[in-house]
Scaffold this active site. Structure first.
Site, PDB file in Angstrom:
ATOM      1  N   LYS A 176      19.797 -14.557   5.545  1.00 27.52           N
ATOM      2  CA  LYS A 176      19.502 -15.724   6.656  1.00 27.52           C
ATOM      3  C   LYS A 176      20.629 -16.183   7.063  1.00 27.52           C
ATOM      4  O   LYS A 176      20.910 -16.934   7.950  1.00 27.52           O
ATOM      5  CB  LYS A 176      18.560 -16.254   6.544  1.00 27.52           C
ATOM      6  CG  LYS A 176      18.131 -17.231   6.656  1.00 27.52           C
ATOM      7  CD  LYS A 176      16.400 -17.648   7.369  1.00 27.52           C
ATOM      8  CE  LYS A 176      15.558 -18.363   8.438  1.00 27.52           C
ATOM      9  NZ  LYS A 176      14.085 -19.034   8.425  1.00 27.52           N
TER      10      LYS A 176
ATOM     11  N   GLU B  42       5.723  -2.623  10.406  1.00 25.33           N
ATOM     12  CA  GLU B  42       7.018  -1.965  10.672  1.00 25.33           C
ATOM     13  C   GLU B  42       7.245  -0.681   9.963  1.00 25.33           C
ATOM     14  O   GLU B  42       7.979   0.116  10.252  1.00 25.33           O
ATOM     15  CB  GLU B  42       7.695  -3.288   9.180  1.00 25.33           C
ATOM     16  CG  GLU B  42       7.501  -4.064   9.231  1.00 25.33           C
ATOM     17  CD  GLU B  42       6.840  -5.596   8.801  1.00 25.33           C
ATOM     18  OE1 GLU B  42       5.425  -4.755   8.278  1.00 25.33           O
ATOM     19  OE2 GLU B  42       6.330  -6.653   8.612  1.00 25.33           O
TER      20      GLU B  42
ATOM     21  N   MET C 134      -6.851  19.312   5.123  1.00 27.11           N
ATOM     22  CA  MET C 134      -5.776  19.950   4.076  1.00 27.11           C
ATOM     23  C   MET C 134      -5.899  19.290   3.129  1.00 27.11           C
ATOM     24  O   MET C 134      -6.932  20.885   1.911  1.00 27.11           O
ATOM     25  CB  MET C 134      -4.285  19.521   4.603  1.00 27.11           C
ATOM     26  CG  MET C 134      -3.370  20.695   3.490  1.00 27.11           C
ATOM     27  SD  MET C 134      -3.618  23.128   4.035  1.00 27.11           S
ATOM     28  CE  MET C 134      -2.790  22.578   5.462  1.00 27.11           C
TER      29      MET C 134
ATOM     30  N   PHE D 166      10.588 -17.689  -0.786  1.00 27.57           N
ATOM     31  CA  PHE D 166       9.350 -16.808  -0.227  1.00 27.57           C
ATOM     32  C   PHE D 166       9.837 -15.425  -0.024  1.00 27.57           C
ATOM     33  O   PHE D 166      10.999 -15.210   1.265  1.00 27.57           O
ATOM     34  CB  PHE D 166       8.444 -17.399   0.851  1.00 27.57           C
ATOM     35  CG  PHE D 166       7.698 -17.237   1.507  1.00 27.57           C
ATOM     36  CD1 PHE D 166       6.742 -16.967   1.313  1.00 27.57           C
ATOM     37  CD2 PHE D 166       7.301 -16.962   2.979  1.00 27.57           C
ATOM     38  CE1 PHE D 166       5.905 -16.392   2.195  1.00 27.57           C
ATOM     39  CE2 PHE D 166       6.557 -17.119   4.394  1.00 27.57           C
ATOM     40  CZ  PHE D 166       5.736 -16.595   3.230  1.00 27.57           C
ATOM     41  N   GLN D 167       9.038 -14.636   0.131  1.00 30.00           N
ATOM     42  CA  GLN D 167       9.727 -13.099   0.847  1.00 30.00           C
ATOM     43  C   GLN D 167      10.601 -12.623   0.574  1.00 30.00           C
ATOM     44  O   GLN D 167      11.224 -11.750   1.372  1.00 30.00           O
ATOM     45  CB  GLN D 167       8.693 -13.324   2.183  1.00 30.00           C
ATOM     46  CG  GLN D 167       7.780 -13.065   2.949  1.00 30.00           C
ATOM     47  CD  GLN D 167       7.605 -13.236   4.842  1.00 30.00           C
ATOM     48  OE1 GLN D 167       8.226 -13.371   5.369  1.00 30.00           O
ATOM     49  NE2 GLN D 167       6.498 -12.926   4.850  1.00 30.00           N
TER      50      GLN D 167
END
Lengths: 174, 605
Positions: free
Chosen positions: B167, B55, B489, B117-118
């Site tokens: 949803k 993502e 760096m 969930f999630q």
């Protein structure tokens, strides 16, 4: 006048859209930018689309400008006004439950009476008292009551309106 | 009101239709449970969906697209871990003012708050890294949410906007998710009305300072690119004979080849750009925000200068440096307003003679050019040499993206940026792994242009899997992997400020095998280990147009980026390349008998 670097309380009134999560956005912004909230009061206005948040912040005078500009960046913030104490009417409500056995009850009642407070609940050993008024008046009241063991106390946080005939300083930057 | 015929749609269809109405041509995304209903109508949409491999890649690709085109990048992911994975690109876009619309799935409304969930509090988590975010609770509110998101993301100071979609309101099986869709024409945002027009008073005050200045510098930042103001700024610079520095976010806004362009200021800026700011009597900050990587120690920054600050965001004015003149407005409109009044006053003759100042500046350019020591045949490569070779063999409209670290500074220093919107990097947040997904976003926007991601070995390992995206989606980007076996760096800081004590920075040249890895992801891969092979290999890479290419350039381990202003130090204490005489005003010059590492290490204590 406050000298630079000296801490000072400022009252800011923020008109916001009455939407879920707006208070969290405002509170978040103060936390993230490191500003201290001294008190905060929030309720819907007479126009149900908007709420007013009265915030008392403790800041040096310079960052106040930054606070206001950052607040304006929140999409749901509609208007911000700074209300200096001498140009506004400020009120706050205090509720306190104080130990008041028979021996000292008369003294507590006398203080409440002098301040024109109210007795809102009574038991054998305690009184719950209320007082509304200017914040400094509430400070004095609280100090005197503290001689009698305050078992619980809640203040509402300050709310304010500009004095009639005076225009609040509009801080909308653009 | 809109004259569209209402059409009966469910929330998921309405979301995709709304994106179509906004002219979206590509979505970078990754499906999952909560966003499933929105992925179904994508099959029937003309919008291209690019399936990333993480993502974070979706977010950076959307940013790359937005940087390159100026249009908002769009990404879409599911709830929970997908939403937390996209927090980094949101923060990146927020700090660099990148217009972006991010759509996240959310668990059904009834499940919110139950630790489903999630489930995570996406709007809560992203509140401080977005310009605005919203949780939509009714299907019929989706079109307005999308309209508002694009409006907010692209107007005023641009930024990322997130829309969280439960949803159930997009579910085709939920009768309540259906409504008569009409896309709104206007938004109703009583608290949001950005106005890019500057006040006349501020323009007049700016003109007064411009007329009086003898040693002006235009300090051009990313806001100039966001405002499409590059052309107007150049006209102003030319009319006033004003030297220009372009910050890391504004490279290319004024052509590097232009005689007035001094290049990049800041911690790794070149000597002339840094010193011109230090000695100027008027600093015109144009869409720049006095970032600490530019100012160094704020109290010692441009000590003799009056400041005109031009920025569309009022909160930037006085945040770091209090300007003498504050011009709140869009950089293009401000420049045009200034130019219009200057024309009336006689154009160039409205300014003082800047010839002595220009001569002083040219003197610095001659004395302190960017330099590095080339490596010999058979030795490993110098990263600066690689960038120069790449620059000299690519078309002028090539888009360059970069990750974060030494390779980013070398790319910014040694590429010649002659066009705006050809340099895409992560400036504010400094997000390692930015370059590959950002290059994919830029190449998806401009399939016919060459896009090179300049990457380091540390960065490459963070987002390399997006090369699979590039292969599968036929987005043939090219990657110049400057492999110096170190987190370069961090290694440089440990050398200079931590007494050569190298803690957890060694990555190795050959673990992983970058060529095999790239090939396994469908790329053509080359390895270059000798400076004599650089140009020929780049030519081979540039000839490939059907697949992504990775060229691993094996670089020396110990190369440092110079010039350098130590963090928190004054810009006057700039350290130039060790082969050059340290400037007299720099504390680095005070003890020539010390080695560079000792000298800079000493300063840090």
């Amino acid at each position: 006048m406050t000298r630079p670097g000296e801490l000072e309380n400022h009252t800011i009134v923020v008109r916001v859209e009455n939407k879920a999560g707006v208070l969290a956005r405002v509170a978040d912004l103060f936390a993230r930018r490191g500003y201290n909230i001294f008190s905060l009061a929030v309720a819907p206005t007479n126009d149900e689309r908007f709420s007013k948040i009265t915030i008392v912040v403790t800041v040096e005078s310079t960052p106040l400008d930054q606070i206001v500009k950052q607040l304006f960046k929140l999409v749901n913030v509609v208007e911000i006004a700074q209300l200096p104490a001498d140009q506004s009417v400020e009120r706050e409500l205090l509720l306190a439950t104080v130990d008041a056995p028979a021996k000292t009850r008369g003294e507590v009642l006398e203080i409440v009476d002098i301040f024109e407070g109210k007795i809102v609940a009574v038991s054998g050993e305690q009184l719950t008292v209320s007082l509304d008024g200017r914040p400094d008046k509430l400070d004095d009241f609280e100090a005197l009551l503290s001689e009698y063991t305050i078992s619980d106390l809640q203040r509402s946080g300050r709310i304010a309106l500009p004095k009639i005939g005076r225009q609040a300083a509009r801080l909308r930057a653009v | 009101m809109s004259d569209q015929e209402p059409i009966r749609l469910n929330g998921g269809q309405a979301l995709i239709k709304s994106l179509e109405m906004e002219g979206v041509e590509v979505i970078f995304g990754y499906p999952g449970g909560a966003i499933l209903p929105v992925y179904d109508p994508i099959i029937d949409s003309k919008i291209r969906h690019v399936l990333v491999r993480h993502e974070q890649g979706a977010g950076h690709a959307a940013e790359g697209y937005a940087h390159a085109t100026g249009r908002p990048g769009v990404c879409m992911v599911t709830s929970g871990p997908a939403a937390t994975n996209i927090v980094t690109p949101l923060a990146d876009a927020y700090l660099d003012s990148v217009p972006m619309v991010c759509i996240t799935g959310q668990v059904a409304l009834a499940a919110i708050g139950t630790d489903a969930f999630q489930e995570c509090d996406t709007t809560g988590i992203t509140r401080s890294v977005t310009k605005h975010n919203m949780l939509v609770t009714r299907a019929e509110d989706i079109p307005m949410a999308v309209k508002e998101a694009f409006h907010i993301a692209t107007t005023g100071r641009p930024g990322p906007v997130l829309i969280d979609i439960p949803k159930n309101i997009v579910d085709a099986n939920n009768p309540d998710a259906y409504f008569d869709f009409v896309y709104p024409d206007t938004v109703d945002l009583p608290g949001y009305s950005p106005d890019g027009r500057p006040s006349d008073d501020s323009i007049d005050a700016a003109l007064e300072l411009l007329a009086a200045a003898e040693r002006p510098v235009l300090y051009v930042g990313g806001g100039v690119l966001k405002a499409r103001a590059a052309e107007a700024v150049l006209r102003l610079a030319e009319m006033g004979d004003i030297p220009v520095v372009t910050t890391l976010m504004a490279r290319g806004a004024v052509p590097d080849d232009h005689e007035l362009c001094l290049g990049m200021p800041g911690m790794h800026g070149n000597y002339t750009a840094v010193t011109a700011i230090q000695r100027c009597d008027l600093l015109i900050a144009m869409g720049s925000r006095f970032d600490d990587r530019v100012t160094g120690k704020v109290g010692a920054f441009a000590p003799d200068a009056k400041v005109i600050h031009v920025d569309i965001d009022p909160a930037e004015h006085g945040k770091v440096r209090i300007p003498e003149v504050s011009v709140v407005g869009d950089c293009r409109l401000v420049c045009e307003a200034l130019l219009a009044k200057l024309e009336v006053k006689g154009g160039a003759s409205a300014f003082a003679d800047h010839t002595p100042w220009r001569q002083q500046v040219s003197g610095w350019q001659e004395k302190y050019p960017l330099v590095y020591q080339s490596s010999e045949s058979g030795e490993l490569l110098k990263p600066q040499h690689v960038i120069e070779s790449l620059r000299d063999s690519c078309p002028p409209d090539t888009i360059v993206t970069s990750g974060v670290g030494q390779h980013q500074m070398f790319a910014s220093q040694y590429w010649t940026f002659n066009h705006p919107y050809t340099w895409i990097n992560s400036g504010g947040l400094g997000t390692m792994g930015f370059s590959i997904p950002a290059a994919i976003g830029a190449k998806a926007a401009y399939p016919d242009r060459m896009v090179w991601a300049v990457d380091g070995d540390g960065c490459f390992q963070m987002t390399a899997q997006e090369l699979i995206t590039a292969s599968v989606e036929k987005i043939p980007i090219k990657v110049a992997l400057l492999n110096n076996a170190y987190l370069g760096m961090v290694r440089q800081w440990q050398e200079l400020f931590y007494d050569n004590r190298y803690s957890e920075v060694y990555l190795s040249h050959d673990m992983p095998d970058y060529v095999k890895w790239a090939e396994s992801m469908g790329c053509v891969a080359f390895r270059v280990e000798d400076p004599d092979e650089i140009a020929a290999t780049i030519a081979k890479a540039n000839a490939i147009n059907d697949r992504p290419v990775v060229v691993e350039f094996r670089c020396v381990e110990e190369e440092n980026v110079f010039p350098m202003v130590p963090a928190g130090g004054s810009n006057d204490d700039i350290i130039v390349d060790p082969s050059q005489e340290q400037p007299a005003h720099s504390t680095a010059a005070q003890d020539a008998s010390m080695t560079d590492a000792q000298r800079t290490g000493e300063k840090a204590k």
